[in-house]
Structure formats: structure tokens, C-alpha cells
Design an enzyme around this catalytic site. Sequence first.
Site, PDB file in Angstrom:
ATOM      1  N   CYS B  63     -55.856  50.028  37.119  1.00 18.57           N
ATOM      2  CA  CYS B  63     -55.973  49.920  38.573  1.00 18.57           C
ATOM      3  C   CYS B  63     -54.690  50.339  39.281  1.00 18.57           C
ATOM      4  O   CYS B  63     -53.678  50.656  38.671  1.00 18.57           O
ATOM      5  CB  CYS B  63     -56.331  48.493  38.968  1.00 18.57           C
ATOM      6  N   ALA B  66     -51.569  48.411  38.520  1.00 19.47           N
ATOM      7  CA  ALA B  66     -50.997  48.822  37.231  1.00 19.47           C
ATOM      8  C   ALA B  66     -50.175  50.088  37.399  1.00 19.47           C
ATOM      9  O   ALA B  66     -49.109  50.242  36.799  1.00 19.47           O
ATOM     10  CB  ALA B  66     -52.103  49.037  36.202  1.00 19.47           C
ATOM     11  N   ARG B  97     -45.469  48.017  28.561  1.00 14.91           N
ATOM     12  CA  ARG B  97     -45.506  49.477  28.524  1.00 14.91           C
ATOM     13  C   ARG B  97     -44.409  50.088  27.656  1.00 14.91           C
ATOM     14  O   ARG B  97     -44.230  51.283  27.612  1.00 14.91           O
ATOM     15  CB  ARG B  97     -45.479  50.066  29.939  1.00 14.91           C
ATOM     16  N   HIS B 196     -49.408  54.968  41.759  1.00 17.06           N
ATOM     17  CA  HIS B 196     -48.198  55.786  41.666  1.00 17.06           C
ATOM     18  C   HIS B 196     -47.797  56.256  43.068  1.00 17.06           C
ATOM     19  O   HIS B 196     -46.643  56.222  43.452  1.00 17.06           O
ATOM     20  CB  HIS B 196     -48.420  57.038  40.802  1.00 17.06           C
TER      21      HIS B 196
END
Lengths: 457, 543
Positions: B63, B66, B97, B196
Site C-alpha cells: 500500500c 508501505a 526491508r 513514493h
Amino acid sequence: MLLRHTPKEMTERQALTINPAKTCQPIGAMYAALGIHGCLPHSHGSQGCCAYHRSTLTRHYKEPIAAATSSFTEGASVFGGQANLLQAIHNIFTVYEPEVIAVHTTCLSETIGDDLKQIKRKAEEEGKIPKGKHVIGANTPSYVGSHVSGFASMTKAMAMCAQRTGKKNGRVNIIPGWVEPADMEELKRLTDLMGVKTILFPDTSGVLNGPLSGEYQMFPQGGVTMAELMACGDSTGTLALGEWCSADAARWLDANCKVPCKVLEMPFGLAATDRFIDALRTVAGVAVPEAIIHERGQLVDLISDMHQYLFHKKVALVGDPDQLIAMTEFLVSLDLWPVHVVTGTPGAKFEARIRELTREVPCPVNVRAGGDMFLLHQWIKNEPVDLLVGNTYCKYIARDEDIPYLRWGFPILDRQGHQYFPTVAYKGALRLLEKILGVLMDRQDRDAPEQSFELVM
Amino acid sequence: MATPMSQPASPADVKAELLKRYPAKVARKRAKQILINEAQENETPEILANVRTIPGIITMRGCTYAGCKGVVLGPSRDIVNITHGPIGCGFYSWLTRRNQTDAGPDGENYMTYCFSTDMQDSDIIFGGEKKLAAAIQEAYDLFHPKAIAVFATCPVGLIGDDIHTVAKRMKEKFGDCNVFAFSCEGYKGVSQSAGHHIANNQLFRHIVGVNDAPKEGRFKINLLGEYNIGGDGFEIDRILKKCGITCLATFSGNSTYDQFASSHQADLNAVMCHRSINYVADMLETRFGIPWIKVNFIGAQATAKSLRKIAQYFGDQELLARVEAVIAEEMPAVEKVQAEVLPRTSGKTAMLFVGGSRAHHYQELFAEMGMKTISAGYEFAHRDDYEGRQVLPHLEVDADSRNIEEIEVTADPGRFQPRKKPEEVQALEAAGYRFKHYDGMIPEMDRGTLVVDDLNQYEAEKLVQILKPDIFCAGIKEKYSIQKLGVPMKQLHSYDSGGPYAGFAGAINFYREIDRLVNSKVWGYMQAPWQKNPQLSATFGWE
């Protein structure tokens, strides 16, 4: 120092959680749902929740975790998620052909007020649920409880599949709580040894510790079947292991199907396993076989053999309430001293029970329900310990403070074995003890001066 | 499941097989996202991308939160990142990550910490702004960081907490700590990509350019879209340093607040992951006059090519020579391992379904091992990542994209300064140099390969069963379902336990890792001996 900013000086925090000792409800619901045979868990919300839960469960169990999502975008968030869920149910039954879809909500669908029961009714009316297939649901907003209560909610939803025919089936329902697939397998081995016919739910054995065979089965052999869940209402009794994980489901069966229940603590360690076996013997009306008494004796033997390495060592623990209560009792029974105990899951009963279990520990014991690992770390800085017990995130504390460390709980992202080797019951306690001794004795070896470095320990 | 086909399946057959089981509506949509590559000289086929995930179809995507908190801000080490929401989102994005960082023995490093407001139902009912303000205050009192970032989760957007005003108020109150917020609720957009975008916009708005204190370095660049997974950024840094190139800021691997703040002083932006950050490169050019080029440090040849491209931009003879010397120095070790593995990897096939550039970049590494990519696609890319930037003007903005903010950028009155004179740019371009250019993945893939956008679990399983690749690359969620089929799965989001794979040392690591995976004995153990040679069931006569 990886946690270099954690100060020794303690301050009370009202608003900021740092390094949580819990996560959110839906992941618990997803794990529980995987313990139903032929079930596809479904996350009703935006797709990130489902992705995160699948990733975390995958990293912990090292197994495929299939689960679907309603994939909300802004439109669904404004107009409601009914259309998404109806579409999802249709797509899931068409493409993956599960026996059951176990839907759980997320904070998103809860906040906009989606009504799972009503959407399920609509799906039935529209013929989206094929004959003989099932959709069950649990409400698991992430801003209530923790992953533990989410697990309990889905477990209760399983119990609510029960139908009471009035004719007893001679089985005993066992609700194991959030334990590993290997633990569920171990409980089945024990009940088999006892000659007791059971319905174990949820049951992730065979689902999340499956073989590598060149075939991928989205729905492996394991899991409690819908037929068994429906038969739960006719069982002789229910043993619920763990107040937090399992009691709701058991009490529902008691109240609605007249299946008497006993809520026990999870059978980690000697005393809790004794109580479990005793309760099982009583409810099923069977004798405890020699084989089980033998296993118990082996555990007692190991405790006596290795007692010198354990006596009056201090321990810090973090994890989930049912597991921590049982572990604390076990550690105390080994003459270890649990001095810091933290769970992220809220609940006043937890603190009271830990106090009760540690009443003979002759030094102050810190207990917190609804705490976090930052707090635990600060406690350790102020009162150092000889052993740290908790999930993978403890490795940072263990390294910074140089403490022998037992990985135990959820999630374990950096070690193997938990899915294959049980830690419940006598055999499990043997393994737990072996691991505790391993880290303590490795430390003794590491720290020993050359002249007293021992070959025989 | 799928019946294995005896004849090699044609791409059209494979596509038909992938779609067969779907309800009609789903099949229609997926048909536009599955493309048989027929890229020609000047013509790239069109693919449907960056569209909604289909409810109920087991997706590989995550999503917006994230993408924002996990991907972009995750690797920033000295910013206290507070997730405003229930506990889960913060918990799941906590160290998962494999971003690495080097803060030195006593530098600020909050990456090992997870901060959350852990909203409860009373916060949902009465609003969470007070709790957020208190949490920011507590973080400030405990750590006195340079910056605190706040990330919104789904319910925060729904109940309307004004996180930006809270952040602004706290920033003014502290005076010595920058506080800013991200409206990155999980339901926004259709994938991580939206996150992003939200992350980058706010970094640009709140941090980029706030430190004008001059930075040392003759050849100053920023590296954009590199997240230091498994130490990739460390290896690229090592190489750049060796060449005498100064990387002022990496967005955002192993990054610090000050690096973002000073990044406007660079003379060139080198873009790794086009998807996650191309618009930041554009904004930096518009505001400060820094040109950008696309680079790729995945693969030894790609690394050499990218270094040369950077050196060519600066046009300095000494630098050009230095770069050649570094390449000459690094390559023998790479070639040695390459020669070692080639006999064992040549002719093998790969599939890649990762992220928003990795599915493209890693094809170069596989090619260096003599391996062919027979199918690939992105998890959250847009059409330009597949077809090249020339499609940008033709992209239709749909409802989901419209919700993601585009910020208007103009030249900074005091600080805009074109790094190259127009005639210098022309000369470079005349020599074949390309600024702000990206051809996308499709033209580089062979004809007849399958390009699939937003692949899902069902199609992944079918592809593997039909085309039987020697290796499949995706994320952790896909790992074990693929491996159950007897095919090794390499995680390329966070690399499992491996890495770095960037640069020269990374290429060596990757050659060895793939050699290990495709040649592991374990894939031969799937069946027991008695299953391989089944006996006819019979009984002896006397029984």
C-alpha cells in the site's frame, strides 16, 4: 550500540509507543483462519494490511501464506466496501475454489462501518457463495486489542460454526491458542496417546509446516474441517488453552451449545502441562498412559540434572499474555527469577497473574501489560538480567546489553525450527529447557578464563 | 492444476491459459495487463499499468503507507519516523526491508526503533491529534532529533486528523527540529507507487535545499532511487569514491537529514529506480538547474556504462581516465567469477516480477550469466517504466492518480543555476548523450517474451508450471509458493539474506548466489526414490 538512543533514565510516556511488543488484530485472525482446512483468509480493507500480514507470517513460518484482500482505494473508503467484498467473494470462489472464506475486518473497513453480516447475506442472496461453501467473519479493528485478540476473535468465529444436534459425539474440543504448527501437532500426539478423540481448532499443523514435494497446494491437507467445526456443538467438553487466545470461543460453545468448558493456561512447562493432562483425563474419562508419565519423568530428570545452571538466574521476558504466564510459571519452577515481564497486549488480569506466579521471587518484579520493548530495555538497563526471552526484535537488546537470549514467541524471523519442534507439553518443555541451558552454558564457556574453561559441564 | 504441455507453449497459449479461469470481467482487465512482447525499432506495444488491483485476486502489491514510510523514508537514519495509527502499520514496517546504514560509533540512528501513536478506539472516536502532538513532544524530549516525520495510516485519513497542522505547530514550538507529515494513507492510489510520490514530494518541500553551507567535492552528484537494500548503496559509494565522484545525497539509502538538505548543490542527478523518483529529478532540475540521467548499477557492465556516463557528463579528462582505471581494476575479479559460473548458468531461464525498476535492471545481471529472462513485469510501475518516457504526455490521469498530489515547481530565484551551457548540452547530445531519458523495460526484452503487469499468485503459479523457469524472482510473499513447485525463488525486494548486488562486488555476489540457487542439489530431492520408479502393485502367489 544499535539501540544507542535508549536512555537508562526512565520517563513515563503517555502517547508514544516505542518498539512495540504487540501488533494488530488482523494478523492474528489471518493466522487462526489458516488453521481451517480449505480456507482462504480474506482481509477486508486496503491491500497493504494483507501484504504486511502475509509477509510477516511468511517470514515467521517460512511457508506460503495465501490470503486475499478487498483492495480498497479511496472510492471504497468513501462509499463503503460492500461492492469490493462482493466482487472479492465471487472472484475467490471462481479462481481459487476454497471451502471457506474467513473474512476479517481492518481499521479501515471498521471505521467506515462496513457490516460483514449484512454483506454476507447479500452475497448469499446474489448467489455468490456456492452451495456447500462457507463465508465466516470476525471483527478485528486494529485499534482494539492486539494480534492476540484478533486470533481470539477468529477462533470464536470458528466456534460459532457449531451446530447442536442434542446427540453427543464423544469428542473433546481443544482450543490450543496461538501456538506453532508443531505445538498443535504435539497436542494431537498427546491426545492420541491418551486415546481421546478431539476436535482441535484452529489447527495449523500440516498447513504451515508442510513438505517440499514439487507441488504447491494452496489448501494443504491440514486444518480443522468445517464438518468438525460444525460438530463442536455436540462435543463432551471443551478445553481452552489460554484466557486471551481461547476462552471466548470456549465460553460461547458453553453458553450456546451447552458444551461445558474449562479454561486452562497454555501447557508450556511442567505444572501447566500437568494440569492440561489432568483436565483431559477427567473430561474424557480416561487413564493417563505410562508413555506420558515417562515423558514427564524425563523432563523432571533434566531439571534435576541441570539445576545448577539455572538456580536464581534473573530473566527478562516479553511476549503474549497466555504464553508469558505459562513461561513465567515454568521459569519459577526451575528456580529462575523472572524480574521484568512485558506484554504489549492490554489486560489487568495479566499483571495480577504474573504477580501471583512470582510472589516468592525475593527481588522486585516489574510487570506491564500494554507495555513496549523500549520500556523492557530501560528496565534491563536499570536491573540487568542473565537471560532474555522474547521474539526476534529482542536481538537488538540482547546484543547491546550482551545478554544470553532465547528466541521464543512471535515473530521469529531469524531462526528455524519453531515450526517443526514443539515447545508445548513435556516434550516441548524438554526442548525449551535445552535451549535455555544452551544459551546459558555457551555464555559460561565464552566468559570462562582459560584455566577454568570446562570440558565437562 | 495446469496440465503440463508437451509442446513448448506459444506466448499466446500461455496468455490464454493465464486468463482461462477468470470471471469474464477479470479476464478482460487482465488481458490488457499481459502483453506478448513484440517491441520493434520505433514501436513499443501498449500495456495497461498502474490500475486498481482486483478485489479477491491474491496480489503481490502493498500500500501507499508501505511505499512512503517503508520504502522512501525507511532508510533515512537520523529522522524519527512516527507512524500515526494503530500499532500494526508501524510494527510491520520495522526493519523488515533490510535497509542498511552506517551511523558510525556514535552517529544518530533511529532505524532500529519503531515509533507509533498506537491509536486506540477512543482516538478514532474523539480524534487523534492530541495524542499525535503528545507523541511528537515525547520523541523530542527523549531524543532531540534533527527531524521528526509523521506518517498517516488509513483511519487517520478517515477521521480527518490534520497531521500537517500538528507537525507545523510542533516545528514552530521546537525551533531546532524540523517536523513534517505525510498523508500516505494505505487506501490512496493503487499501489506502493503512490506512497513514493507522497514521500518524495514532502522531502522536496520540507528538506531539500534547506542547507546552503557549501559541500566539498569536484564532481558532485546525487544518487536517486537507491535504497541500500543489503548494502547496495555502500558498494556504489565505494566505487564512486574510488573514481573521485562525490555523492552528496542518496535518496534515500543510508541517508541523513543533512544530505537531503544539501542535495541541491549537486551538479548531476543519477536516477536508479525510475519509477520511485523520476519526478524528483525533474523537480530538482526545474528548481535548481541540475540535469538528470538514468543510470543502472545492477550488473558489472551496467555499472561500467553508468560510470562512463557520469564521467562523460563532467567531461573532465582526469575523471574519464580515473573511471577507466577503476573499471579496469575491478573487472578482472568480476570476470573471474563470471567465467566460473557461466558453464553452470548459461542457457538457463529467469522470470522477474519485482518492484518498479528491479525487474528491468536485474535482467542485465542475468544476461551476464548467460541467462535469458523469459517473462518479467513490475509490481507497481506505470506505463513509462514499461514503454519509455515518450508515453508520458499520453498518459491518462484516472481518479486514483488524481488523488496523488503533483507539486508545481518553479526556478528558485536565488539558487537556480543551469549546470551546463546550452551549447555544452547540445554537444553532449550530438555525441549521443541522453538526458532525462528512459526507454523502459519492454524494448530491452526479447520478442515473444511475456510482460505482465501486477502479476498475482495464480498467474505466477501458471507461468512457472507452463514455462518452467530455472529461477523466479519476486518478493517474500511469493517465495515459498514458488519453491513448493520445485523452482528456486530469489527475493529481489529485500534479497533474503544476500546482497549487495549492485556494482562490481555486487555482481560477484549475485553470480554466486544465482549459481547456488539454480544448481542446488535440493531441487532434485522433491521425490523419494520409490516415487520416481513406481512398482506395479502385485502380490506374491502364496499370499
